[in-house]
Motif scaffolding. Sequence first.
Motif, mmCIF file in Angstrom:
data_model
loop_
_atom_site.group_PDB
_atom_site.id
_atom_site.type_symbol
_atom_site.label_atom_id
_atom_site.label_comp_id
_atom_site.label_asym_id
_atom_site.label_seq_id
_atom_site.Cartn_x
_atom_site.Cartn_y
_atom_site.Cartn_z
ATOM 1 N N ASN A 6 0.859 -1.168 -0.087
ATOM 2 C CA ASN A 6 -0.123 -0.004 0.060
ATOM 3 C C ASN A 6 0.863 1.409 0.063
ATOM 4 O OD1 ASN A 6 -2.643 -1.372 0.401
ATOM 5 N ND2 ASN A 6 -1.707 -1.918 2.090
ATOM 6 N N ARG A 33 -1.857 -1.359 -3.717
ATOM 7 C CA ARG A 33 -2.592 -0.361 -3.945
ATOM 8 C C ARG A 33 -2.083 0.867 -3.861
ATOM 9 N NH1 ARG A 33 -7.155 0.261 0.108
ATOM 10 N NH2 ARG A 33 -5.632 0.062 1.313
ATOM 11 N N TYR A 56 -8.461 0.938 -12.542
ATOM 12 C CA TYR A 56 -7.953 0.375 -11.276
ATOM 13 C C TYR A 56 -8.837 0.785 -10.000
ATOM 14 C CZ TYR A 56 -4.080 -0.395 -14.142
ATOM 15 O OH TYR A 56 -2.955 -0.869 -15.382
ATOM 16 N N ARG A 59 -7.658 -0.552 -6.872
ATOM 17 C CA ARG A 59 -6.270 -0.589 -6.537
ATOM 18 C C ARG A 59 -5.904 1.013 -6.298
ATOM 19 N NH1 ARG A 59 -2.322 -3.167 -10.502
ATOM 20 N NH2 ARG A 59 -0.813 -2.663 -8.664
#
Length: 355
Positions: A6, A33, A56, A59
């Motif tokens: 992340n 992400r 996305y 994401r």
Amino acid sequence: MNNFSNILVTGGCGFIGANFIKYLFKEENFQGRVINLDCLTYSGNPENLSEITLQYPNRYIFEKLDINDFENVYKTVESNNVDLIVHFAAESHVDRSIHGPGQFVQTNIVGTFSLLEVVRKLDSMGRKIRFHHVSTDEVFGSLGSSGKFLETTPYDPRSPYSASKASSEMLARAYAHTYGIDITISNCSNNYGPYQFPEKLIPLMICNMIEGKNLPVYGDGKNIRDWLYVDDHCAAVWMIATKGRSGNTYNVGGENEWTNIDLLNSLCELTAELTNKPKNHFKNLIKYVPDRPGHDRRYAIDCEKIKIELGWKQSVDFEQGLKKTVEWYLANKNWIEHVKSGEYKHWMEKNYGAR
Ligand code: NAD
Ligand code: TYD
């Protein structure tokens, strides 16, 4: 190599941040992400990432937040299990820093401090986050006709912009040294490419040519900058974040020095060629104007460290990169219109009149 799940990118709606987020989604080694945290100043435009938003949805997350907003930034970092912060958010233009240095202190220094405090608080609770601080070669000051900036060159900032960047960089270094926070830093030379706000030299000149306006050259036009295509900077940032040694700074540069006037002449010829005009058509618009106060004479980067240690190198040569850039601005006149229509328009009129 570090694997991240992340990644929080600050300033992801700006020029380099948006290119970096696009770069991440093309990077095979990253399947996690991206949380883009940006408060959308005049230079931040979420449309720069509209394709990513559509492509996305699971994401990519956009958070409209100021880096100075400690509580909400903390919540965002904590709740998204962020393991890497790539910090681009800044006030980024030297000319604006001359007219109004206060915002540069607030965003670049106090804002970076606030982000570092978020990381320090989470670190004290056992949450490990790598923090990559994106900085500039301008922190090293101005060179004479020879020599290059090394990672060990002492800071010597000379504009409110570079002073604010040097201050934030020193805070980042201090947090690494004092609290053991996992910090890396990059000092990069002048970037160019798509999505750069048309206040910086290259996009300003292209846009002025499109609009038939004067091309203002500061002073004698012999100041030298080292130019790097933005994707090469993005690749360097990613390499440093994933493979760079904790606590280290890395210089990133184009090894591509140009005087402003030589660069502008080439840009005029290229734009004439791409718009089917005679070779010298746009050169008639060049106008020497009074110099920028405190104008740094020359920047040049020694980037051997990142080349040898991490295997980075420039991949886009200047001719190719400039052509891609001019083509992009010619094909995106709506974007130009849009970004220039807001707060920036009023600021330009107030400070420069109808230039
Ligand atoms: P930019 O001005 O295009 O983008 C800055 C982004 O930061 C914008 O999206 C803006 O909305 C956002 N932002 C500003 N203040 C904020 C705040 N308080 N909270 C949240 N978001 C905020 O700048 P850029 O040219 O993309 O530069 C990005 C970074 O790279 C900067 O840190 C700059 O110092 C550094 N850098 C730039 C260059 C260059 O040539 N442009 C070269 C070396 C380093
Ligand atoms: P700029 O793009 O503002 O980047 P920086 O000052 O951070 O290097 O300017 C690049 C060079 O171009 C710098 O020497 C100042 C010069 N310049 C002009 O001559 N005219 C202009 O209108 C602008 C914006 C810059």
